[in-house]
Design an enzyme around this catalytic site. Structure first.
Site, PDB file in Angstrom:
ATOM      1  N   CYS A  51      -0.678   3.801  -7.431  1.00  0.00           N
ATOM      2  CA  CYS A  51      -1.474   3.226  -6.340  1.00  0.00           C
ATOM      3  C   CYS A  51      -1.630   1.754  -6.663  1.00  0.00           C
ATOM      4  CB  CYS A  51      -2.841   3.911  -6.256  1.00  0.00           C
ATOM      5  SG  CYS A  51      -4.033   3.100  -5.136  1.00  0.00           S
TER       6      CYS A  51
ATOM      7  N   CYS B  18       0.858  -1.178   0.000  1.00  0.00           N
ATOM      8  CA  CYS B  18       0.000   0.000   0.000  1.00  0.00           C
ATOM      9  C   CYS B  18       0.896   1.230   0.000  1.00  0.00           C
ATOM     10  CB  CYS B  18      -0.886  -0.007   1.237  1.00  0.00           C
ATOM     11  SG  CYS B  18      -1.880   1.482   1.494  1.00  0.00           S
TER      12      CYS B  18
END
Length: 283
Positions: free
Chosen positions: A188, A76
């Site tokens: 992302c 992440c």
């Protein structure tokens, strides 16, 4: 159980880390992975630093307590940016690998000298990302494109919203200029999950890069250097261990996402819900 036979933990605020996990499964086919989705507290991009750091610490502690993980991949960008240094201080013996937008590979392959980075606003504003940008060659132009709502649409598997948002952000990334953008960084971990939609909307010559393969290679090298690689099962070099899924959100949603997005032949661990409990937030 000796350390090489222990599992590797992977976690994300939701399903985005499955893009990293898929690369890990391909690079390390003999390893046992435990994937934790903190969907009950997603998205991290809307949380303050203290909350994200606390959740990351709790998740790592849970993975150590319940699964005795031998290494951790923070799959992440927000968690890496906000919490990875604190995690390395809190768990100094545990090898911890993070992610960062793949700007350096994009700089190496661009032919026009102009790239765009699609990422969450939180990632683009972070000091870690800004330091990464400052380390680059000044001869390459980098356009930051914040993508609010896209990760949430991917979490919800909202195909209409995904299509609309991908189109909108690509239009921003590909605005006319003297030296057009020829390379787009997916900054992302959620975004590679909708790469087919992005490619369908983009001109055929546009290249997309992400960090999944690099993270998998780095993880393999770390494990090798610390003699933590798991050997193939005796008599069956192709044997693949089941994948264990854990979440603070909906387990059926995570299982469905894993079925959609994992391509490395991973078998999900257990068929009954009791075999894959969705732990409460403070577990």
């Amino acid at each position: 159980m000796t350390q090489p036979y222990l599992p590797i933990g992977v976690f994300d605020s939701g399903i985005g880390g499955l893009s990293i996990l898929d690369a890990l499964l391909q690079a390390l086919p003999h390893e046992h992975f435990v994937y934790f989705s903190d969907a009950g507290h997603a998205p991290y991009g809307e949380r303050n630093d203290a909350f994200v750091q606390l959740r990351c610490q709790q998740i790592v502690q849970q993975l150590l307590t319940e699964h005795a993980i031998k290494a951790l991949v923070v799959a992440c960008n927000t968690a890496t940016t906000v919490a990875i240094e604190a995690l390395r201080e809190d768990f100094p013996v545990l090898p911890i690998i993070g992610v960062e937008p793949a700007i350096k590979p994009a700089v190496r392959i661009t032919q026009t000298g102009h790239i765009a980075v699609l990422a969450t606003e939180r990632t683009l504003q972070s000091g870690k990302y800004q330091r990464l940008r400052q380390s680059l060659s000044t001869s390459v132009r980098v356009d930051d494109i914040p993508c609010p709502g896209l990760a949430s649409a991917i979490e919800a598997n909202d195909t209409a919203a995904i299509e609309r948002l991908c189109r909108h952000f690509l239009v921003q990334a590909l605005r006319p200029s003297a030296a057009p953008v020829d390379t787009v960084v997916l900054g992302c971990t959620h975004y590679p999950l909708v790469l087919p939609a992005l490619q369908r909307l983009a001109p055929p010559q546009l290249r997309f890069v992400d960090s999944a393969a690099a993270v998998a290679r780095h993880t393999a090298l770390r494990l090798q250097a610390q003699r933590l690689l798991r050997p193939p099962a005796a008599g069956n070099a192709q044997a693949r261990l089941p994948l264990t899924l854990r979440t603070s959100g909906s387990l059926p949603c995570l299982q469905a996402a894993a079925q959609r997005h994992l391509h490395a032949g991973a078998a999900l661990h257990g068929d009954e819900p009791d075999a894959l409990p969705a732990h409460p937030a403070n577990a």
